[in-house]
Design a protein around this motif. Structure first.
Motif, PDB file in Angstrom:
ATOM      1  N   GLY A 131      14.825  94.650  -0.902  1.00 23.44           N
ATOM      2  CA  GLY A 131      15.382  93.734   0.104  1.00 23.44           C
ATOM      3  C   GLY A 131      15.862  94.419   1.357  1.00 23.44           C
ATOM      4  O   GLY A 131      15.259  95.377   1.842  1.00 23.44           O
ATOM      5  N   SER A 132      17.017  93.936   1.850  1.00 28.07           N
ATOM      6  CA  SER A 132      17.482  94.365   3.166  1.00 28.07           C
ATOM      7  C   SER A 132      17.988  95.809   3.166  1.00 28.07           C
ATOM      8  O   SER A 132      17.911  96.501   4.167  1.00 28.07           O
ATOM      9  CB  SER A 132      18.588  93.437   3.643  1.00 28.07           C
ATOM     10  OG  SER A 132      19.765  93.722   2.931  1.00 28.07           O
ATOM     11  N   GLY A 133      18.536  96.237   2.036  1.00 28.75           N
ATOM     12  CA  GLY A 133      18.908  97.648   1.919  1.00 28.75           C
ATOM     13  C   GLY A 133      20.249  98.044   2.517  1.00 28.75           C
ATOM     14  O   GLY A 133      20.400  99.162   2.982  1.00 28.75           O
ATOM     15  N   SER A 134      21.238  97.141   2.444  1.00 25.08           N
ATOM     16  CA  SER A 134      22.549  97.538   2.978  1.00 25.08           C
ATOM     17  C   SER A 134      23.151  98.649   2.114  1.00 25.08           C
ATOM     18  O   SER A 134      23.766  99.586   2.631  1.00 25.08           O
ATOM     19  CB  SER A 134      23.501  96.344   3.091  1.00 25.08           C
ATOM     20  OG  SER A 134      24.000  95.954   1.837  1.00 25.08           O
ATOM     21  N   ASN A 135      22.962  98.558   0.807  1.00 24.79           N
ATOM     22  CA  ASN A 135      23.449  99.642  -0.062  1.00 24.79           C
ATOM     23  C   ASN A 135      22.682 100.931   0.199  1.00 24.79           C
ATOM     24  O   ASN A 135      23.272 102.015   0.243  1.00 24.79           O
ATOM     25  CB  ASN A 135      23.311  99.245  -1.540  1.00 24.79           C
ATOM     26  CG  ASN A 135      24.444  98.357  -1.989  1.00 24.79           C
ATOM     27  OD1 ASN A 135      25.537  98.817  -2.253  1.00 24.79           O
ATOM     28  ND2 ASN A 135      24.186  97.057  -2.033  1.00 24.79           N
ATOM     29  N   ALA A 136      21.379 100.811   0.367  1.00 29.16           N
ATOM     30  CA  ALA A 136      20.565 101.999   0.642  1.00 29.16           C
ATOM     31  C   ALA A 136      21.111 102.721   1.875  1.00 29.16           C
ATOM     32  O   ALA A 136      21.266 103.949   1.870  1.00 29.16           O
ATOM     33  CB  ALA A 136      19.105 101.595   0.852  1.00 29.16           C
ATOM     34  N   ALA A 170      18.724  99.811  -5.753  1.00 27.49           N
ATOM     35  CA  ALA A 170      19.654  99.106  -4.866  1.00 27.49           C
ATOM     36  C   ALA A 170      18.969  97.812  -4.426  1.00 27.49           C
ATOM     37  O   ALA A 170      18.380  97.739  -3.356  1.00 27.49           O
ATOM     38  CB  ALA A 170      20.010  99.988  -3.676  1.00 27.49           C
ATOM     39  N   GLY A 171      19.018  96.831  -5.323  1.00 25.12           N
ATOM     40  CA  GLY A 171      18.337  95.575  -5.023  1.00 25.12           C
ATOM     41  C   GLY A 171      16.842  95.673  -5.269  1.00 25.12           C
ATOM     42  O   GLY A 171      16.036  95.148  -4.503  1.00 25.12           O
ATOM     43  N   ASN A 225      21.403 101.551 -11.720  1.00 27.19           N
ATOM     44  CA  ASN A 225      21.300 100.282 -10.988  1.00 27.19           C
ATOM     45  C   ASN A 225      22.699  99.753 -10.699  1.00 27.19           C
ATOM     46  O   ASN A 225      23.657 100.083 -11.391  1.00 27.19           O
ATOM     47  CB  ASN A 225      20.543  99.273 -11.862  1.00 27.19           C
ATOM     48  CG  ASN A 225      20.371  97.929 -11.174  1.00 27.19           C
ATOM     49  OD1 ASN A 225      20.044  97.865  -9.983  1.00 27.19           O
ATOM     50  ND2 ASN A 225      20.599  96.848 -11.904  1.00 27.19           N
ATOM     51  N   ILE A 226      22.780  98.903  -9.676  1.00 26.14           N
ATOM     52  CA  ILE A 226      24.033  98.190  -9.423  1.00 26.14           C
ATOM     53  C   ILE A 226      23.765  96.704  -9.556  1.00 26.14           C
ATOM     54  O   ILE A 226      22.755  96.193  -9.066  1.00 26.14           O
ATOM     55  CB  ILE A 226      24.629  98.557  -8.037  1.00 26.14           C
ATOM     56  CG1 ILE A 226      26.012  97.938  -7.876  1.00 26.14           C
ATOM     57  CG2 ILE A 226      23.702  98.136  -6.903  1.00 26.14           C
ATOM     58  CD1 ILE A 226      26.823  98.565  -6.738  1.00 26.14           C
ATOM     59  N   HIS A 227      24.677  96.028 -10.256  1.00 31.00           N
ATOM     60  CA  HIS A 227      24.535  94.582 -10.451  1.00 31.00           C
ATOM     61  C   HIS A 227      25.763  93.899  -9.837  1.00 31.00           C
ATOM     62  O   HIS A 227      26.894  94.345 -10.060  1.00 31.00           O
ATOM     63  CB  HIS A 227      24.438  94.267 -11.946  1.00 31.00           C
ATOM     64  CG  HIS A 227      24.198  92.826 -12.207  1.00 31.00           C
ATOM     65  ND1 HIS A 227      22.961  92.236 -12.017  1.00 31.00           N
ATOM     66  CD2 HIS A 227      25.028  91.825 -12.588  1.00 31.00           C
ATOM     67  CE1 HIS A 227      23.052  90.947 -12.287  1.00 31.00           C
ATOM     68  NE2 HIS A 227      24.287  90.666 -12.641  1.00 31.00           N
ATOM     69  N   GLN A 266      29.900  92.625  -2.042  1.00 26.72           N
ATOM     70  CA  GLN A 266      29.190  93.634  -1.248  1.00 26.72           C
ATOM     71  C   GLN A 266      30.147  94.737  -0.768  1.00 26.72           C
ATOM     72  O   GLN A 266      29.788  95.915  -0.736  1.00 26.72           O
ATOM     73  CB  GLN A 266      28.496  92.989  -0.050  1.00 26.72           C
ATOM     74  CG  GLN A 266      27.593  93.970   0.669  1.00 26.72           C
ATOM     75  CD  GLN A 266      26.978  93.395   1.928  1.00 26.72           C
ATOM     76  OE1 GLN A 266      27.682  92.899   2.798  1.00 26.72           O
ATOM     77  NE2 GLN A 266      25.669  93.442   2.017  1.00 26.72           N
ATOM     78  N   GLU A 324      30.576  97.082  -3.528  1.00 24.49           N
ATOM     79  CA  GLU A 324      29.355  97.891  -3.715  1.00 24.49           C
ATOM     80  C   GLU A 324      29.345  99.069  -2.757  1.00 24.49           C
ATOM     81  O   GLU A 324      29.101 100.216  -3.157  1.00 24.49           O
ATOM     82  CB  GLU A 324      28.102  97.034  -3.482  1.00 24.49           C
ATOM     83  CG  GLU A 324      27.934  95.955  -4.519  1.00 24.49           C
ATOM     84  CD  GLU A 324      26.637  95.158  -4.363  1.00 24.49           C
ATOM     85  OE1 GLU A 324      26.194  94.613  -5.363  1.00 24.49           O
ATOM     86  OE2 GLU A 324      26.091  95.084  -3.241  1.00 24.49           O
TER      87      GLU A 324
END
Ligand code: GRF
Length: 189
Positions: free
Chosen positions: A10-15, A82-83, A102-104, A171, A174
């Motif tokens: 997805g958008s990758g804010s965690n990345a 990450a998603g 993984n993060i949930h 978020q 996270e």
């Protein structure tokens, strides 16, 4: 030095937060971003942040020899999900035992499993009338959201919170915790 790859759909804010955290890190290097979707926002973020990326479409994840060869060549030591919405193939889980995490966006074991991602998770938490929610960071095994739990953090839900508000609170957790938990986990193995 441990070389890690981020897997995201997805958008990758965690990345992005993870990539920034590990810039110039002493022991961990983010060397690659992998997505199964060409249109995933995470690919633009990787480019902007100067991290190589590649797209591996869904059908190619079963090509055991090719996949393992690719990761061997790139000297990948572990993976951060990450998603990432595809199931990680069993051969990869076996080869990188304890080194795929993984993060949930909820407090497992509740509100996990197939189809439980994104807004659906927060919607389910809200519908269940929970007074708190949070994040779970866990090892990845063959079953969605089922691997050994490494870390959890929680936040409260007010009766006035809607799904958007809950998503933002989660978020925030996270982004605060995921990089540090990755750091601790990969230091210890
Ligand atoms: C996060 O909520 C994470 O918990 C879940 O997927 C989402 C990814 O969000 N596994 P982003 O693309 O990092 O913003």
């Amino acid at each position: 030095m441990k070389n890690l790859a981020i897997l995201a759909s997805g958008s990758g804010s965690n990345a992005e937060v993870i990539i920034r955290y590990f810039r110039n890190h002493e022991t961990i290097r983010i060397v690659l971003v992998i997505s199964n979707k060409v249109e995933a926002g995470v690919l633009e973020k990787a480019e902007r942040l100067g991290i190589p990326s590649m797209v591996i479409p869904k059908k190619c994840w079963q090509e055991e020899t090719d996949i393992l060869k690719t990761f061997n060549n790139k000297q990948i030591d572990g993976f951060i999900l990450a998603g990432f919405l595809l199931q990680v193939p069993p051969f990869l889980i076996e080869r990188y035992s304890k080194r795929i995490i993984n993060i949930h966006p909820a407090l497992l074991p509740k509100f996990g499993g197939k189809g439980m991602y994104g807004k659906q998770v927060h919607q389910a938490v809200k519908m269940a009338g929970e007074s708190n929610t949070g994040i779970t960071i866990h090892e990845v095994n063959e079953v969605y959201d089922d691997g050994e739990i490494i870390f959890q953090a929680s936040c409260s839900i007010l009766p006035t919170d809607d799904v958007e508000t809950i998503a933002l609170k989660v978020q925030e957790l996270e982004h605060i915790h995921y990089p540090k938990v990755i750091e601790g986990h990969f230091k210890s193995i």
